[in-house]
Design a protein around this motif. Structure first.
Motif, mmCIF file in Angstrom:
data_model
loop_
_atom_site.group_PDB
_atom_site.id
_atom_site.type_symbol
_atom_site.label_atom_id
_atom_site.label_comp_id
_atom_site.label_asym_id
_atom_site.label_seq_id
_atom_site.Cartn_x
_atom_site.Cartn_y
_atom_site.Cartn_z
ATOM 1 N N LEU A 1 -16.923 -32.088 7.726
ATOM 2 C CA LEU A 1 -18.345 -32.149 7.413
ATOM 3 C C LEU A 1 -19.150 -32.305 8.700
ATOM 4 N N GLU A 2 -18.665 -33.111 9.643
ATOM 5 C CA GLU A 2 -19.345 -33.270 10.936
ATOM 6 C C GLU A 2 -19.532 -31.921 11.628
ATOM 7 N N MET A 3 -18.493 -31.090 11.577
ATOM 8 C CA MET A 3 -18.560 -29.769 12.206
ATOM 9 C C MET A 3 -19.655 -28.923 11.555
ATOM 10 N N LEU A 4 -19.712 -28.947 10.219
ATOM 11 C CA LEU A 4 -20.739 -28.183 9.510
ATOM 12 C C LEU A 4 -22.136 -28.682 9.847
ATOM 13 N N VAL A 5 -22.293 -30.001 9.926
ATOM 14 C CA VAL A 5 -23.588 -30.582 10.283
ATOM 15 C C VAL A 5 -23.990 -30.120 11.682
ATOM 16 N N ALA A 6 -23.037 -30.110 12.606
ATOM 17 C CA ALA A 6 -23.324 -29.658 13.973
ATOM 18 C C ALA A 6 -23.747 -28.192 13.986
ATOM 19 N N VAL A 7 -23.014 -27.334 13.297
ATOM 20 C CA VAL A 7 -23.350 -25.903 13.248
ATOM 21 C C VAL A 7 -24.744 -25.712 12.662
ATOM 22 N N MET A 8 -25.013 -26.366 11.543
ATOM 23 C CA MET A 8 -26.313 -26.198 10.898
ATOM 24 C C MET A 8 -27.441 -26.748 11.767
ATOM 25 N N GLY A 9 -27.228 -27.878 12.414
ATOM 26 C CA GLY A 9 -28.249 -28.447 13.288
ATOM 27 C C GLY A 9 -28.583 -27.525 14.447
ATOM 28 N N ILE A 10 -27.546 -26.946 15.041
ATOM 29 C CA ILE A 10 -27.743 -26.011 16.159
ATOM 30 C C ILE A 10 -28.518 -24.785 15.688
ATOM 31 N N GLN A 11 -28.132 -24.240 14.531
ATOM 32 C CA GLN A 11 -28.809 -23.060 14.011
ATOM 33 C C GLN A 11 -30.260 -23.369 13.640
ATOM 34 N N LEU A 12 -30.498 -24.517 13.014
ATOM 35 C CA LEU A 12 -31.865 -24.881 12.638
ATOM 36 C C LEU A 12 -32.755 -25.104 13.858
ATOM 37 N N ALA A 13 -32.156 -25.582 14.942
ATOM 38 C CA ALA A 13 -32.917 -25.773 16.178
ATOM 39 C C ALA A 13 -33.145 -24.448 16.896
ATOM 40 N N GLY A 14 -32.426 -23.407 16.480
ATOM 41 C CA GLY A 14 -32.594 -22.089 17.085
ATOM 42 C C GLY A 14 -31.542 -21.744 18.120
ATOM 43 N N GLY A 15 -30.595 -22.645 18.360
ATOM 44 C CA GLY A 15 -29.572 -22.392 19.371
ATOM 45 C C GLY A 15 -28.409 -21.566 18.861
ATOM 46 N N ALA A 16 -27.495 -21.306 19.774
ATOM 47 C CA ALA A 16 -26.267 -20.575 19.463
ATOM 48 C C ALA A 16 -25.092 -21.531 19.625
ATOM 49 N N TYR A 17 -24.207 -21.561 18.630
ATOM 50 C CA TYR A 17 -23.054 -22.452 18.753
ATOM 51 C C TYR A 17 -21.882 -21.720 19.400
ATOM 52 N N VAL A 18 -21.088 -22.517 20.131
ATOM 53 C CA VAL A 18 -19.906 -22.012 20.823
ATOM 54 C C VAL A 18 -18.738 -22.902 20.416
ATOM 55 N N PRO A 19 -17.898 -22.441 19.473
ATOM 56 C CA PRO A 19 -16.794 -23.276 19.024
ATOM 57 C C PRO A 19 -15.702 -23.421 20.078
ATOM 58 N N LEU A 20 -15.198 -24.645 20.215
ATOM 59 C CA LEU A 20 -14.077 -24.944 21.104
ATOM 60 C C LEU A 20 -12.939 -25.470 20.247
ATOM 61 N N ASP A 21 -11.740 -24.957 20.456
ATOM 62 C CA ASP A 21 -10.568 -25.385 19.694
ATOM 63 C C ASP A 21 -10.115 -26.751 20.189
ATOM 64 N N VAL A 22 -10.117 -27.743 19.293
ATOM 65 C CA VAL A 22 -9.761 -29.117 19.675
ATOM 66 C C VAL A 22 -8.344 -29.219 20.234
ATOM 67 N N ARG A 23 -7.490 -28.240 19.946
ATOM 68 C CA ARG A 23 -6.097 -28.282 20.422
ATOM 69 C C ARG A 23 -5.916 -27.649 21.799
ATOM 70 N N SER A 24 -6.961 -27.025 22.317
ATOM 71 C CA SER A 24 -6.863 -26.360 23.616
ATOM 72 C C SER A 24 -6.860 -27.361 24.758
ATOM 73 N N PRO A 25 -6.233 -26.993 25.878
ATOM 74 C CA PRO A 25 -6.252 -27.872 27.054
ATOM 75 C C PRO A 25 -7.681 -28.059 27.572
ATOM 76 N N ASN A 26 -7.946 -29.232 28.113
ATOM 77 C CA ASN A 26 -9.282 -29.539 28.616
ATOM 78 C C ASN A 26 -9.756 -28.523 29.647
ATOM 79 N N GLU A 27 -8.843 -28.035 30.486
ATOM 80 C CA GLU A 27 -9.219 -27.069 31.519
ATOM 81 C C GLU A 27 -9.826 -25.804 30.890
ATOM 82 N N ARG A 28 -9.205 -25.320 29.824
ATOM 83 C CA ARG A 28 -9.731 -24.131 29.116
ATOM 84 C C ARG A 28 -11.099 -24.435 28.524
ATOM 85 N N LEU A 29 -11.233 -25.596 27.878
ATOM 86 C CA LEU A 29 -12.493 -25.954 27.248
ATOM 87 C C LEU A 29 -13.613 -26.085 28.274
#
Length: 178
Positions: free
Chosen positions: A16-44
């Motif tokens: 639900l937190e993820m959905l709230v973040a996506v919707m908040g970004i979209q409502l503010a007019g921004g573009a979201y960039v998903p990052l995979d929580v399992r990826s190494p920090n260097e990639r992120l």
């Protein structure tokens, strides 16, 4: 400060937190960039830098690992309740503005961002909803990772039709009984 063409990185499990973040970004007019929580920090960190993310939305345990390249970091689990309004915030988003950027796996080198405009995403959502006659009484299960293009339909297809979106617990998403 988020508005059209502003990139906001999201490093959250499917929730639900993820959905709230996506919707908040979209409502503010921004573009979201998903990052995979399992990826190494260097990639992120590389993706955050490559897309020039102005904000990073994550959980407090990830803030220290991922801070530095985004202008501002927001830990969803430590956000205080705020007064809300019945009307969405004003923004100047146009159909050609950026809706999201999904990065490739990078298996053949550096991950590359695929930028999608609002009009393209909306066209896909409305077409699929029409083809399958999705209505408010329907229920969809959101299994796709936010970093996978199909997740756009999972989220916005259900919401556009007023349907129910069921988000399975992150660690049990592959369990059909769940």
């Amino acid at each position: 400060g988020v508005g059209p063409e502003s990139c906001v990185a999201i490093c959250l499990e499917r929730s639900l937190e993820m959905l709230v973040a996506v919707m908040g970004i979209q409502l503010a007019g921004g573009a979201y960039v998903p990052l995979d929580v399992r990826s190494p920090n260097e990639r992120l960190l590389g993706i955050i830098e490559q897309c020039s993310a102005q904000v990073l939305v994550t959980r407090s345990e990830r803030v220290q690992d991922l801070t530095g390249r985004a202008v501002h970091t927001l830990a969803m689990d430590s956000v205080a309740a705020v007064e809300t309004s019945d009307s969405p915030p004003e923004n100047a988003v146009l159909p050609h503005n950026l809706a999201y950027i999904i990065f490739t796996s990078g298996s053949t080198g550096t991950p590359k961002g695929v930028m999608v405009e609002h009009r393209s995403a909306l066209n896909t959502v409305l077409d699929i909803n029409s083809r399958f006659n999705l209505v408010a009484e329907d229920k969809l299960i959101g299994l796709s990772s936010l970093g996978f293009d199909l997740s756009v339909y999972d989220v916005f297809g259900a919401l556009a039709a007023g349907a129910t979106l069921v988000i399975p617990e992150h660690n049990r998403a592959a369990d059909p009984d769940h």
